[in-house]
Enzyme design. Structure first.
Site: not given
Length: 291
Positions: A4, A6, A244, A246-247
């Protein structure tokens, strides 16, 4: 870093806090024998939780650096600031001192190595009530997103093609725009797979489609045109206001595709994946009801 990005984000956060160039910061791969405990990369928390820990560690390192530099430059630590790999005396128009020129090893009894550590946990966190599951902070931040999808459906074959996706997401503050765009594009393509292709077939509890010939996943050829829209509402506890992505970039895609299919042909498929067979069956049943 599970892919991702990071590592890049953490380098940027450290560089921003220390006042150095990103190219001079690197992440050392962790070894669980020696690195501090962490819950792991999950819940879209890497930028927020690890980013805060990195920011705190960099701030501690900068404080130590300024203390050593102040002694060398004969000023007070609070009179110093750092930018682009140099230390400057506030208000001074003179050239800065390269950080590399500061004594970070013991030289004639002066200077010392600079190390910083940081730990971040949810502020004012309390254990969840075991009976109700309630607590002060069930989550320190919420992730909001909305997606719109344009699809083309062939009523003769039931084939669905996803043409365009508009994905709007609240990230708090965007630290790396390209990274965020790639995160959204990857999540959208995964959502296309969930909506249209991926299905685990079981017989007597045993998977029968155990290879990528029978268990289909999307490829680059299936990727739609994705327009990413980032809403920046800075979070008071996030590193530089970031959250964030991500999901949340994955969650709306399949429902949006289902709604678009319904809008296109007037039938709603309520179980995934939305296969041509299901569409043709639904269209047939719809036609029979009209007679």
């Amino acid at each position: 870093d599970y892919g991702q990005g990071s590592d890049t984000i953490l380098c940027q956060i450290a560089a921003e806090e220390l006042g150095v160039e990103v190219r001079n910061v690197r992440v050392v791969s962790p070894d669980t024998d020696v690195t501090p405990f962490d819950h792991g990369t999950a819940s879209s928390r890497s930028t927020f939780h690890m980013g805060n820990a990195v920011k705190l560690a960099a701030a501690e390192a900068k404080k130590q650096l300024f203390e050593v530099a102040a002694d060398q430059l004969e000023v007070r630590p609070e009179d110093l600031e750092s930018r682009g790999g140099f230390i400057y005396v506030k208000g001074s128009k003179g050239p800065g001192t390269p950080i590399s020129a500061i004594r970070m090893g013991i030289t004639y009894g002066k200077g010392h190595p600079i190390t910083g550590s940081g730990t971040f946990s949810v502020p004012d966190a309390t254990p969840l009530d075991q009976e109700t599951g309630q607590g002060v902070y069930p989550s320190i931040f919420w992730l909001y997103g909305a997606q719109g999808v344009e699809v083309e459906v062939d009523p003769d074959t039931g084939k669905v093609e996803v043409l365009k996706v508009a994905a709007a997401h609240d990230l708090g503050r965007v630290i790396n725009p390209l990274n965020c765009e790639q995160q959204v594009e990857g999540a959208v393509l995964t959502g296309v797979g969930i909506a249209l292709l991926e299905e685990l077939v079981l017989q007597n509890g045993t998977p029968v489609n155990r290879n990528f010939r029978d268990y289909r996943i999307p490829t680059a050829m299936d990727s739609p045109e994705v327009t990413s829209i980032f809403v920046e509402a800075t979070h008071k506890d996030g590193p530089f206001g970031a959250k964030g992505v991500g999901e949340p970039a994955l969650a709306p895609t399949a429902p949006a595709i289902g709604n678009a299919v319904h809008s296109a042909i007037g039938v709603r498929i309520k179980d995934l994946p939305i296969t041509p067979e299901k569409i043709l069956k639904a269209l047939k049943e719809k036609g029979e009801k009209k007679r």
